[in-house]
Enzyme design. Structure first.
Site, PDB file in Angstrom:
ATOM      1  CB  THR A  44      -0.866   0.001   1.284  1.00 19.19           C
ATOM      2  OG1 THR A  44      -1.731  -1.128   1.243  1.00 19.19           O
ATOM      3  CG2 THR A  44      -1.706   1.265   1.410  1.00 19.19           C
ATOM      4  CD  GLU A 120       1.639  -2.118   4.091  1.00 20.79           C
ATOM      5  OE1 GLU A 120       1.263  -1.284   3.263  1.00 20.79           O
ATOM      6  OE2 GLU A 120       2.342  -1.833   5.073  1.00 20.79           O
TER       7      GLU A 120
HETATM    8  C1  5RP Z   1       1.702   1.575   4.352  1.00 24.00           C
HETATM    9  C2  5RP Z   1       3.170   1.409   4.252  1.00 24.00           C
HETATM   10  C3  5RP Z   1       3.844   2.038   3.081  1.00 24.00           C
HETATM   11  O1  5RP Z   1       4.527   1.064   2.369  1.00 24.00           O
HETATM   12  C4  5RP Z   1       4.824   3.063   3.583  1.00 24.00           C
HETATM   13  O2  5RP Z   1       4.114   4.005   4.401  1.00 24.00           O
HETATM   14  C5  5RP Z   1       5.503   3.803   2.434  1.00 24.00           C
HETATM   15  O3  5RP Z   1       4.544   4.549   1.747  1.00 24.00           O
HETATM   16  P1  5RP Z   1       4.899   5.409   0.456  1.00 24.00           P
HETATM   17  O4  5RP Z   1       5.213   4.446  -0.633  1.00 24.00           O
HETATM   18  O5  5RP Z   1       3.658   6.208   0.224  1.00 24.00           O
HETATM   19  O6  5RP Z   1       6.081   6.291   0.809  1.00 24.00           O
HETATM   20  O7  5RP Z   1       3.825   0.811   5.063  1.00 24.00           O
HETATM   21  O8  5RP Z   1       1.196   1.003   5.526  1.00 24.00           O
END
Ligand code: 5RP
Length: 234
Positions: A44, A120
């Protein structure tokens, strides 16, 4: 000092463009790892948002996906990728690809900036290979708080008292209806903190991912990608 000077709008816009192109480079490189017929977990976040069109462009036959959040499921379906629940795969995937908030030099990750770290982590553990895609600013010498936590609503007062420096995030609940909080205390020894958080009743899952869960970290850089092997082979 130069670094204390507030950034101008143009500088901020340039920085955002650089970060987005690094995320895209990492996402496109990871999409190349998918083969026809694979069972693929999708994380995500904004980096995964670059991955989904890259996978759709490949037009591979027979690839089936599991999504870690309703948002990812929506994006994937809108791009024409077939998404299923984990039961479709008997809980086993070939590859999971996801972003991260921080990656340290020994391969520990902090995840959960988007509040989806429990699902995740499940998709990362279910997969033979877990590939992390990040822009170069996510690489750190040492992990820094916050560490996201998913907490049962009933348990919040206890978890807050037991862990001390805990902040309830204002945003939406987790995909499973639990509270998303941030542990703001010191990290110190990452493995010990991970054990302590996991051993606190009411913490559904914490956002520290050990190097043993990670097969590879693909980092977008100015002219391509760098790859770092993790501790999980497959
Ligand atoms: C979501 C996550 C995302 O992988 C993490 O926050 C990185 O997000 P982005 O790709 O928007 O920088 O752990 O729960």
């Amino acid at each position: 000092l130069e670094q204390d000077r507030p950034q101008s709008r143009q500088e901020l816009a340039l920085e955002t463009r650089v970060l987005e192109s690094e995320k895209e480079a990492a996402a496109v490189a990871a999409a190349e790892l998918v083969r026809p017929g694979m069972r693929v977990g999708l994380g995500t976040g904004t980096t995964v948002a670059h991955l989904i069109p890259a996978l759709a462009r490949r037009g591979l036959k027979g690839v089936r996906y599991a999504a870690s959040s309703p948002r990812t499921e929506q994006l994937a379906k809108a791009a024409g990728l077939p998404v299923f629940g984990l039961e479709e795969f008997n809980g086993q995937l070939d590859l999971t690809i996801d972003g991260a908030d921080q990656v340290d030099r020994s391969g520990w990750l902090i995840k959960g900036g988007g509040g989806a770290h429990t699902r995740e982590k499940i998709l990362a553990a279910a997969a033979e290979r877990f590939v992390v895609i990040v822009s170069a600013n996510k690489i750190r010498d040492r992990l820094q708080p916050p560490v996201p936590l998913e907490v049962l609503p009933f348990a919040f007062p206890y978890v807050a008292a037991a862990l001390g420096e805990l902040q309830l995030r204002g945003g939406p609940p987790s995909p499973d209806g639990n509270l998303i909080c941030d542990y703001l205390g010191p990290i110190g020894d990452t493995e010990r903190l991970a054990e302590r958080l996991a051993a606190t009743p009411g913490v559904v899952e914490h956002g520290l991912f050990p190097p043993s869960l990670v097969s590879e970290v693909v980092v977008g850089i100015h002219n391509g990608v760098e790859r770092h092997s993790g501790g999980k082979n497959g």
